[in-house]
Design an enzyme around this catalytic site. Structure first.
Site, PDB file in Angstrom:
ATOM      1  CG  ASP A  59      -0.759  -4.510   5.632  1.00 15.73           C
ATOM      2  OD1 ASP A  59       0.152  -4.407   4.774  1.00 15.73           O
ATOM      3  OD2 ASP A  59      -1.541  -3.574   5.897  1.00 15.73           O
TER       4      ASP A  59
ATOM      5  CG  HIS B  63       7.949  -7.607   0.813  1.00 12.74           C
ATOM      6  ND1 HIS B  63       6.752  -7.357   1.423  1.00 12.74           N
ATOM      7  CD2 HIS B  63       8.108  -6.599  -0.099  1.00 12.74           C
ATOM      8  CE1 HIS B  63       6.206  -6.261   0.918  1.00 12.74           C
ATOM      9  NE2 HIS B  63       7.016  -5.778  -0.003  1.00 12.74           N
TER      10      HIS B  63
ATOM     11  CG  LEU C 267      -2.782 -26.300   7.137  1.00 12.81           C
ATOM     12  CD1 LEU C 267      -3.925 -25.770   8.016  1.00 12.81           C
ATOM     13  CD2 LEU C 267      -1.468 -25.607   7.533  1.00 12.81           C
TER      14      LEU C 267
HETATM   15  C1  IPE Z   1      -3.379  -6.190   1.538  1.00 16.49           C
HETATM   16  O1  IPE Z   1      -2.351  -5.368   1.967  1.00 16.49           O
HETATM   17  C2  IPE Z   1      -2.881  -7.229   0.595  1.00 16.49           C
HETATM   18  C3  IPE Z   1      -1.895  -8.168   1.129  1.00 16.49           C
HETATM   19  C4  IPE Z   1      -1.491  -8.291   2.352  1.00 16.49           C
HETATM   20  C5  IPE Z   1      -1.364  -9.057   0.164  1.00 16.49           C
HETATM   21  P1  IPE Z   1      -2.120  -3.928   1.345  1.00 16.49           P
HETATM   22  O2  IPE Z   1      -1.010  -3.323   2.119  1.00 16.49           O
HETATM   23  O3  IPE Z   1      -1.949  -4.009  -0.101  1.00 16.49           O
HETATM   24  O4  IPE Z   1      -3.496  -3.217   1.663  1.00 16.49           O
HETATM   25  P2  IPE Z   1      -3.962  -1.700   1.483  1.00 16.49           P
HETATM   26  O5  IPE Z   1      -3.747  -1.345   0.064  1.00 16.49           O
HETATM   27  O6  IPE Z   1      -3.132  -0.873   2.405  1.00 16.49           O
HETATM   28  O7  IPE Z   1      -5.383  -1.704   1.886  1.00 16.49           O
HETATM   29  C1  IPE Z   2       2.162  -6.692   3.095  1.00 21.70           C
HETATM   30  O1  IPE Z   2       3.011  -5.728   3.577  1.00 21.70           O
HETATM   31  C2  IPE Z   2       2.739  -7.489   1.969  1.00 21.70           C
HETATM   32  C3  IPE Z   2       2.125  -7.224   0.672  1.00 21.70           C
HETATM   33  C4  IPE Z   2       1.110  -6.460   0.448  1.00 21.70           C
HETATM   34  C5  IPE Z   2       2.703  -7.898  -0.470  1.00 21.70           C
HETATM   35  P1  IPE Z   2       3.085  -4.302   2.905  1.00 21.70           P
HETATM   36  O2  IPE Z   2       4.084  -4.345   1.816  1.00 21.70           O
HETATM   37  O3  IPE Z   2       1.741  -3.816   2.505  1.00 21.70           O
HETATM   38  O4  IPE Z   2       3.635  -3.441   4.102  1.00 21.70           O
HETATM   39  P2  IPE Z   2       3.167  -1.985   4.547  1.00 21.70           P
HETATM   40  O5  IPE Z   2       1.679  -2.056   4.774  1.00 21.70           O
HETATM   41  O6  IPE Z   2       3.502  -1.054   3.443  1.00 21.70           O
HETATM   42  O7  IPE Z   2       3.927  -1.735   5.801  1.00 21.70           O
HETATM   43 MG    MG Z   3       0.262  -2.802   3.488  1.00 25.87          MG
END
Ligand code: IPE
Ligand code: IPE
Ligand code: MG
Length: 262
Positions: free
Chosen positions: A32, A49, A143
């Site tokens: 995240d 990303h 792995l």
């Molecule tokens: C969780 O991250 C899902 C992934 C990393 C794929 P999110 O950024 O979507 O989580 P929430 O919605 O803030 O909890």
């Molecule tokens: C995690 O990073 C990747 C996915 C959920 C696909 P985010 O896109 O949630 O990044 P933030 O949390 O908004 O910074």
């Molecule tokens: Mg996020």
């Protein structure tokens, strides 16, 4: 008193690190913070990303080097479909390109790829690449790399329940025989040990519908570091922290000390 039914096999003894601590066999990661990483640089979220892809490679290398047997990465949740269409499209393109680019090298390193999640929601082009990557790497053992795409822990539990219900309706299963051990055989990753260590980057302290069933006794570790900034030093900190934890699985500390946690 008779022992309670063993609904879960006791966790296998963990390999020991050079420093004497335990090493997790299976790490599950919520990757995240990509969006915030990009926004802090005045760039679109999709830039984050793309930057995050290199941290995936770093984690795979780390697990191969440290003898960690399984790594499960949360790449896209059931709830992430609610994001703006443009971001969802960019993520799907990134998965597709990553599959095209990375599978050869993963295969060379003995990595076995598995995808978990609701495949019906993904495009045929992505599904085809997933199937082919899974088939191609099926014999590898260095792995287990599990990638959760269009995955939700609730979906996973529901699909297991549905499978069992369908078997019961066909007369192949007596519902009174459904117990935790049988149910556990029908959730994703049934054939792998449950995650020992959960890592979430990006500062939020939540599970966000990741492996709900499988993480009943997983050790949780959180860091404020955003996913693209995660490095080996920080992964090592997580392992050091994990090694110092006492995993009791419901027993007392004294019992664990006596039997070495078995
Ligand atoms: C969780 O991250 C899902 C992934 C990393 C794929 P999110 O950024 O979507 O989580 P929430 O919605 O803030 O909890
Ligand atoms: C995690 O990073 C990747 C996915 C959920 C696909 P985010 O896109 O949630 O990044 P933030 O949390 O908004 O910074
Ligand atoms: Mg996020």
């Amino acid at each position: 008193m008779p022992a309670p039914p063993a609904s879960h096999p006791p966790p296998a003894p963990e390999p020991t690190a050079a420093g004497g601590g335990r090493v997790p066999q299976h790490i599950a990661i919520v990757m995240d913070g990509n969006g915030r990483w990009a926004q802090r640089r005045g760039r679109p979220r999709t830039f984050g990303h793309r930057a995050g892809a290199k941290t995936v490679r770093l984690c795979v290398r780390f697990c191969l080097e440290r003898g960690i047997r399984a790594l499960t990465l949360f790449a896209f949740s059931s709830e992430n479909w609610k994001r703006p269409q443009e971001e969802v499209g960019a993520l799907m393109n990134l998965f597709m390109r990553s599959l095209d680019r990375e599978v050869d090298e993963l295969h060379e390193h003995g990595v076995r790829l598995r995808f978990i999640g609701e495949r019906a929601h993904l495009s045929a082009a992505i599904g085809k690449r997933m199937d082919s990557a899974e088939r191609r790497t099926a014999g590898n053992t260095a792995l287990h790399l599990n990638v959760a795409i269009s995955y939700g822990g609730r979906w996973d539990i529901v699909q297991a329940a549905r499978t069992l219900a369908q078997a019961a309706v066909r007369g192949q299963l007596d519902p009174s025989t459904i117990d935790e051990a049988l149910f556990a055989q029908h959730v994703e990753l049934a054939e792998q040990p449950a995650p020992d260590l959960f890592i979430r980057t990006g500062g939020d302290r939540r599970i966000s519908n990741f492996l709900l069933w499988q993480m009943a006794y997983t050790e949780l570790w959180f860091t404020d570091t955003l996913w693209p900034d995660l490095d080996v030093a920080e992964l090592d900190r997580a392992l050091v922290d994990f090694a110092a934890r006492e995993r009791r699985f419901g027993r007392t500390g004294a019992q664990v000390a006596q039997v070495g946690g078995a």
